[in-house]
Write a protein that holds these residues in place. Sequence first.
Motif: not given
Length: 395
Positions: A17-44
């Motif tokens: 969909a031609n998402v630019d690099e900065s937004n791609m990084a944001q998407i990836m970060g959001d997905i990883v954070t949500r997954k980590s929240n569900l797992m209750r595993a420390p990410l930061t």
Amino acid sequence: MEEKLSLFDMLSQAKEANVDESNMAQIMGDIVTRKSNLMRAPLTIQLELLPLCNFRCSFCYVRKTKEEVARSGREIMRFEDWKPYIDFAFESGVDSVTLTGGECTLHPDFKQIYAYAYDKGMELSVITNASLIDDAIIDLFLQKPPSRISVTLYGMSEETYERTCGNGAAFSKVLQNIERMLSCGLKVTLNYTAGNDNFCDMEAVLAYAREHKIAVFPTNALMNIRNCDDDVIQAQYVDSKKYKEIEIKHMALMQNISFETLMHRYLSEYSQPLVHNDRGFTCSAGNSAMFVNWQGLLVPCVNFNTCLADPREVGFEEAWNTVKAWVDKIPNLEECEGCIFYDKCHRCPAIHYGDTGEFGKVSARLCFKKLYPEEAEKALADYEKNLQQTKSENR
């Protein structure tokens, strides 16, 4: 059965969909954070290296004097004390480390702690007032670049810095260091906390950020927590409506649209009702973020000195479980359930608790419906009208 997309699939679709690099990084970060929240595993993990600071902000909830530290019976933790925390973060798969204080660059082992965390391969960020950044720290940042240097900017004059921080002479040094770090290619962002002592400079701070193309994160959410004096904090509360107007003016200039248009959207638009949630902490606290205070104790977030768990006594895993269990007991903000304006408000349970003294209760200064009752009533009527129309069309 609906097929679940993997992270790789979602990123592939974003790329197509031609998402630019900065937004791609944001998407990836959001997905990883949500997954980590569900797992209750420390990410930061955020490490509060010390409570000492060369500023004396009246609304600070961390700062202590050397005499107060001595009376506490605790000593400032040194590099060897902090190493196990960084090791645990690395071994647990933590993605990023934030160093803060007090003023973290005042720590006698700041450079050593910073370098050790960086060499572990985790993202590293620093929260600082920038007044003590020297050649050695600049060289360290250039050799081992942080993902972000968050500078708290308290105003735009020596007078405001003297009134707010008790250190007017630091103002010129702060600006000099911000601009020096920018010229070196380091990523700098700005934080601005509005209190009555520095509210007069809010527009100038935001203008400075626009001029230098720096991301800025303003807030008026002073927190009556930890070391704060209730009377002092309440005296610093700024007019929430005036604060919002200045914030929206800044956003309008950034988005190149009129203030009137953006203000109208803020006052008239609404969201779908907030669904019921048993838990008050819907942020990363006790979900994917670890916070360690200057005494080495795990706490739910920087705002609390309750639910203290000492990993040196019970181990990191048990300390983390203690924090998670405490967070799970905090109720949701009762008045926010079913509200269509919830995304306009501060919903941090710590801030509301500081104002009301009770979990689950809403502070009037942070509630859209209480600040703008007429506009809220009109928007609610519009929502109800549209809801009834939709129901009629679906019959």
